[in-house]
Design an enzyme around this catalytic site. Structure first.
Site, PDB file in Angstrom:
ATOM      1  N   GLU A  57      36.919   7.735   8.914  1.00  9.84           N
ATOM      2  CA  GLU A  57      37.128   7.794  10.363  1.00  9.84           C
ATOM      3  C   GLU A  57      38.125   6.732  10.805  1.00  9.84           C
ATOM      4  OE1 GLU A  57      34.341   7.619   8.604  1.00  9.84           O
ATOM      5  OE2 GLU A  57      32.603   8.193   9.828  1.00  9.84           O
ATOM      6  N   CYS A  91      29.233   5.332  10.384  1.00 10.29           N
ATOM      7  CA  CYS A  91      28.627   4.005  10.474  1.00 10.29           C
ATOM      8  C   CYS A  91      28.875   3.421  11.869  1.00 10.29           C
ATOM      9  CB  CYS A  91      29.194   3.089   9.387  1.00 10.29           C
ATOM     10  SG  CYS A  91      30.862   2.476   9.702  1.00 10.29           S
TER      11      CYS A  91
HETATM   12 ZN   LIG Z   1      32.540   3.800   9.060  1.00  7.98          ZN
END
Ligand SMILES: [Zn+2]
Length: 131
Positions: A57, A91
């Site tokens: 990401e 995350c």
């Molecule tokens: Zn991450």
């Protein structure tokens, strides 16, 4: 689930094939989508010094921003090696990176399975840091 989300998940899975993940063996691909439908892809890039690694990401968003994008409508993420075939969620660091550019961002999450989930950033990071 929309056809568009399925197409983004498919692209993210393809990008995950290019991940550099010799330590975790957990390959992830991401696609950041701008307001005009432009797409910026990224895969996770690990490092022997683990904290230096970059999530997919972050790679995709940093690429998009470096190309001038300042609003990100959607971030699609696909983990092709997750134990759960439906993938894994981004995350906390990546959620905060998403929040920097657009709190309205939609996050599409997929794995190897057929399910493609969609969440708002508000759902995934309701009490984010902001100045
Ligand atoms: Zn991450």
């Amino acid at each position: 689930m929309t056809g568009s989300n399925e197409a983004l998940a498919k692209l993210a899975r393809r990008v995950a094939e290019e991940a550099y993940a010799p330590y975790s063996h957990f390959r992830v691909g991401a696609v950041a989508v701008g307001p005009d439908g432009e797409t910026f892809t990224g895969a996770n890039v690990e490092n022997a010094a683990y904290p230096v690694s970059s999530c997919a990401e972050a790679t995709a968003i940093n690429y998009a921003v470096s190309q001038g994008l300042r609003k990100i409508d959607t971030v699609a993420v696909a983990c092709i090696d997750a134990e759960d075939v439906e993938g894994a969620y981004s995350c906390g660091r990546c959620r905060q990176i998403m929040a920097e550019f657009d709190v309205e961002t939609v996050i599409v999450t997929a794995g190897d399975g057929s399910e493609v989930r969609e969440h708002t950033l508000d759902e995934l990071l309701p009490h984010r840091f902001d100045l």
